[in-house]
Design an enzyme around this catalytic site. Sequence first.
Site, mmCIF file in Angstrom:
data_model
loop_
_atom_site.group_PDB
_atom_site.id
_atom_site.type_symbol
_atom_site.label_atom_id
_atom_site.label_comp_id
_atom_site.label_asym_id
_atom_site.label_seq_id
_atom_site.Cartn_x
_atom_site.Cartn_y
_atom_site.Cartn_z
ATOM 1 N N SER A 62 0.836 -1.195 0.000
ATOM 2 C CA SER A 62 0.000 0.000 0.000
ATOM 3 C C SER A 62 0.873 1.247 0.000
ATOM 4 O O SER A 62 1.815 1.351 0.797
ATOM 5 C CB SER A 62 -0.893 -0.019 1.245
ATOM 6 O OG SER A 62 -1.157 1.293 1.670
ATOM 7 N N GLY A 119 -14.449 8.739 8.853
ATOM 8 C CA GLY A 119 -15.854 8.351 8.731
ATOM 9 C C GLY A 119 -16.332 8.365 7.291
ATOM 10 O O GLY A 119 -17.523 8.492 7.024
ATOM 11 N N SER A 122 -13.115 4.530 4.226
ATOM 12 C CA SER A 122 -11.899 4.119 3.509
ATOM 13 C C SER A 122 -11.771 2.600 3.519
ATOM 14 O O SER A 122 -11.277 2.010 2.552
ATOM 15 C CB SER A 122 -10.666 4.769 4.136
ATOM 16 O OG SER A 122 -10.562 4.398 5.484
ATOM 17 N N SER A 123 -12.232 1.948 4.581
ATOM 18 C CA SER A 123 -12.082 0.489 4.618
ATOM 19 C C SER A 123 -13.015 -0.178 3.612
ATOM 20 O O SER A 123 -12.621 -1.115 2.920
ATOM 21 C CB SER A 123 -12.287 -0.061 6.035
ATOM 22 O OG SER A 123 -13.558 0.280 6.518
ATOM 23 N N ASP A 167 -21.992 0.810 3.991
ATOM 24 C CA ASP A 167 -20.773 1.390 3.411
ATOM 25 C C ASP A 167 -20.337 0.612 2.176
ATOM 26 O O ASP A 167 -19.968 1.198 1.148
ATOM 27 C CB ASP A 167 -19.631 1.362 4.435
ATOM 28 C CG ASP A 167 -19.988 2.083 5.716
ATOM 29 O OD1 ASP A 167 -20.906 2.910 5.693
ATOM 30 O OD2 ASP A 167 -19.339 1.799 6.748
HETATM 31 C C1 GLA Z 1 -20.662 2.741 10.026
HETATM 32 C C2 GLA Z 1 -20.987 1.301 9.648
HETATM 33 C C3 GLA Z 1 -22.233 1.225 8.779
HETATM 34 C C4 GLA Z 1 -23.382 1.992 9.406
HETATM 35 C C5 GLA Z 1 -22.936 3.381 9.843
HETATM 36 C C6 GLA Z 1 -23.995 4.110 10.595
HETATM 37 O O1 GLA Z 1 -20.299 3.467 8.891
HETATM 38 O O2 GLA Z 1 -19.898 0.719 8.957
HETATM 39 O O3 GLA Z 1 -22.582 -0.124 8.556
HETATM 40 O O4 GLA Z 1 -23.962 1.283 10.465
HETATM 41 O O5 GLA Z 1 -21.776 3.327 10.651
HETATM 42 O O6 GLA Z 1 -25.066 4.388 9.769
#
Ligand code: GLA
Length: 377
Positions: A62, A119, A122-123, A167
């Site tokens: 990476s 938040g 990225s993962s 996500d």
């Molecule tokens: C993180 C989690 C998601 C979701 C959000 C809140 O990003 O990875 O699955 O629960 O929090 O909406």
Amino acid sequence: MREAFRRVHGADPEGIWAAPGRVNLIGEHTDYNDGFALPIALPQRTLVAARRRQDGRLRLHSAQGGGPVLDLHIDRLTAGAVTTWGAYPAGVVWALREAGHPVGGADLHIDSTVPTGAGLSSSAALECAVAFACNDLYDLGLDAPALALIAQRAENGFAGVPCGAMDQLASACCAQGAALHLDLRAGTHEQIPFAPEAQGMSLLAVDTRVKHDLGDGAYARLRAGCEHAARLLGVAALRDLGPEDLPHAAEVLPSALVPLVRHVVTENARVSRAVTHLRAGRVTSLGPILTDGHTSLRDDFRISCAESDLVVDTALAHGAHGARMTGGGFGGSVIVLAEEDRVDWIGEAVTTAFRKAGHRDPHLLPVSPAAGARRVG
Ligand code: GLA
């Protein structure tokens, strides 16, 4: 990417894949309650250059990780064995093999513009880029939602983060110029056209730079609280409740669970209101929905923090249509919807407010609804 791959792995990659980070417009902490969400993909994305190997080794490098190549063997991948960034790509290979897909070894080189710990998923971007690469390289024939669920399995089962699927679905399935209306129970999604700039509006993501760590137990406790409340109320998931059920819930539940239920129920309703407005092209009407969502996360779910609240309050005081923390909470980023010609001013006002309060300068990222994961080279 090709040159970097050649330098690290000594040969040409077979292809290059990309997957974006996301901001969720509305529908927070609803995914694991079988509910609804409305994310967009970011222009910021993770690239993976990849090539198959015949010897079962998984060699990961990476640009951000900085260290040497991480040399693993696909037969020896076990949950919890990799604790660095390598857990995400290795977890995807593990999850594919667990699900019975014939994935062999690979050389990977990874580079990303998605900020980490902000938040902005990225993962999920990393997982999805690797999942799409493996799907093509090994001709697995999986579609985007199926790859997203593999990516989620990697995060849950290998990296040990008990997240929902929002996500990964956002990163895998979003389309440019659209928000993704997710129904997490039905497993369906719909593209809702969303082009704020066409109406003279902008979205600004403000990374508070407060470390957000879903692995620290708070997320798992909230999720367990929601699931416990659903059991006590005799429903499969909080998705099954509407606003009319809240008075009964308040009577029968332990008081600590009531605000959790109230948030999830009202948040699902906010997603549906937001979708109605976007379908009708009323982008400004999204603003108050975002702000109400923030109030609910701050007061009922209690996962905001002083820095996120300061961004929201400052943005609103400077004329934003709406603002809210986005993602798992406890820091991370705030999304602001504002007239295009006010965005710079709002960004400056937030930075000034942070300095006054003694916080580190926030990072400002203008964002617009971008494409989901795909092969790019
Ligand atoms: C993180 C989690 C998601 C979701 C959000 C809140 O990003 O990875 O699955 O629960 O929090 O909406």
